[in-house]
Design an enzyme around this catalytic site. Sequence first.
Site, mmCIF file in Angstrom:
data_model
loop_
_atom_site.group_PDB
_atom_site.id
_atom_site.type_symbol
_atom_site.label_atom_id
_atom_site.label_comp_id
_atom_site.label_asym_id
_atom_site.label_seq_id
_atom_site.Cartn_x
_atom_site.Cartn_y
_atom_site.Cartn_z
ATOM 1 N N LYS A 1 0.846 -1.201 0.000
ATOM 2 C CA LYS A 1 0.000 0.000 0.000
ATOM 3 C C LYS A 1 0.881 1.251 0.000
ATOM 4 C CE LYS A 1 -3.982 1.937 2.539
ATOM 5 N NZ LYS A 1 -4.844 1.827 3.728
ATOM 6 N N SER B 1 -10.018 2.255 2.799
ATOM 7 C CA SER B 1 -9.038 2.947 1.993
ATOM 8 C C SER B 1 -8.079 2.036 1.223
ATOM 9 C CB SER B 1 -8.225 3.879 2.878
ATOM 10 O OG SER B 1 -7.376 3.151 3.738
ATOM 11 N N SER C 1 -10.475 -0.101 7.023
ATOM 12 C CA SER C 1 -9.823 0.045 5.715
ATOM 13 C C SER C 1 -9.144 -1.203 5.172
ATOM 14 C CB SER C 1 -8.795 1.172 5.762
ATOM 15 O OG SER C 1 -9.426 2.414 5.682
#
Lengths: 495, 95
Positions: free
Chosen positions: A78, A158, A182
Amino acid sequence: MTELNALTLAEARDALRAGDITSAELTEACLAAIDAADALNAFAHKTPEIAMARAAEADQRIQAGDAPSMCGLPIGIKDLFCTKGVPSQAASRILEGFMPEYESTVSQNLADAGAVMLGKLNMDEFAMGSSNETSVYGNAINPWRRGNEDTALTPGGSSGGSASAVAADLCLAATGTDTGGSIRQPAAFTGITGIKPTYGRCSRWGIVAFASSLDQAGPMTKSVRDAAIMLEAMCGHDPKDSTSTELPVPNFEAALTGDIRGKTIGIPREYRMDGMPDEIETLWAEGRRMMEEAGAKLVDISLPHTRYALPAYYVIAPAEASSNLARYDGVRYGHRATLSQGDGITEMYEKTRAEGFGPEVQRRVMIGTYVLSAGFYDAYYNRARKVRALIKKDFEDVFAQGVDAILTPATPSAAFGLGEMTDADPVQMYLNDVFTVTVNLAGLPGISVPAGMDNQGLPLGLQLIGRPWEEGDLLNSAYALEQATGFVAKPAKWW
Amino acid sequence: MSIDQNTAAKVAKLARIKVDDDALPALAQEFNTILGFIEQLGEVDVEGVEPMVSVTPMRLKRRADVVTDGDQQDKVLSNAPDAREGFFAVPKVVE
């Protein structure tokens, strides 16, 4: 034979060690899949050179009989994780061009375990969002579609890029982070597994901070076994994060017996929401039935402060964000606005932050500033911290009654269309995290497991919440659920 | 508690985010929606409850007060938008 990029971590690990495949072959297959999937916009920065170099090292170690746990396994990282010499922007314009001189502890742990980094994954800006629509890179797209429609759906957020990439077999697994849901919400939206460990399991050092008392990293994977393998590689004590625990890291994979006979699973009545779609209710009922058939004892429990979790979160998280994001001032790194004649340092801050932060980040920083400002600190921030203490106590009370894990839906709906929430007020988007956010506030481990499909053919997830530091036991309960649901569906390739 | 445009402007100033005057009414409206949602916390009986400081009961560790790092000026400055003579450069602060 399955395409190499479609393998699970466990399958690829075993094939590598048996000498059936090489990490170079595996990595090339992933890189080719990534290049063919630009339509998903999952990868924001590709790092093929780093990947092939690490794959070559891994192949040597495997040959030498010195293979650590994730040796040669290609994964995505990420964009929130700082990676040395590789852009790390938290999907924000304000960190454009930022090139860390250091590596986050979690990504270093994974590299030390032999994992191969394929690149950096799309996400909501500063991890603030539930649909990946606040990213400076543009939307990440869910590989799943409704029936025969071609409407682009959100992969959730997210960690939307991570979810999309794993579901579409662009990588074997990916890192995510979870502040209010998330990891678990995007995992549910894309039919994959995602676990947020106990607060303090993973070091936060080198991960761009959103809300420090809530943020935790975790793996997003194709199976519960993979989640166990990767979580073990990610976590461990780190002197550079003062909230990182000194507890030893158990062998999580060894905990996966699938035997949950005699375990007590709590069903919280407050998670039965008004207006919850029938499909979610049915999925949850199915989950309960399967856990019971596997030998668990189901009990009704009450977590009375559940409905106050989201309002408390939307005080605490913005408050911490406004403090954490004060560092983006155009002085030390990232974007600095072009100044006009006569502009001083205050104008530099104000213009830089107005240009560098997107609307949702600006909104949260300002809400945080407001709830922390003189005259409102007690009414909002301190009250929210008291409510948070009550939410944590709700969980402590049910664990004290002998509950081993709690079963809930992961999300209040299946993946929705990109843009469908644009006209809704921000609070409507926040409701996505209604089942997950309590877990962050209480610092507990939570895992989302794909458990079924809705009537449009979209995956749905169930969440299991565990006792603090009992990730092994939680993973085992999730493993039993995974075996019972037998979820193996994959999105039909259209990209 | 309702936020007017003046309050919105003040919050933006405190947050060091430039907001144009014509964007203030919409911003104030958004604040009011979110704060309206947060107001629910007022219903909870929090009498005698200590505000949470740390979610995991732990005493933050201390370390010896010694230099463990340093001598990395180039690395520290490598991402600066404007670095000169070994320093971060900013617009004039003191007249």
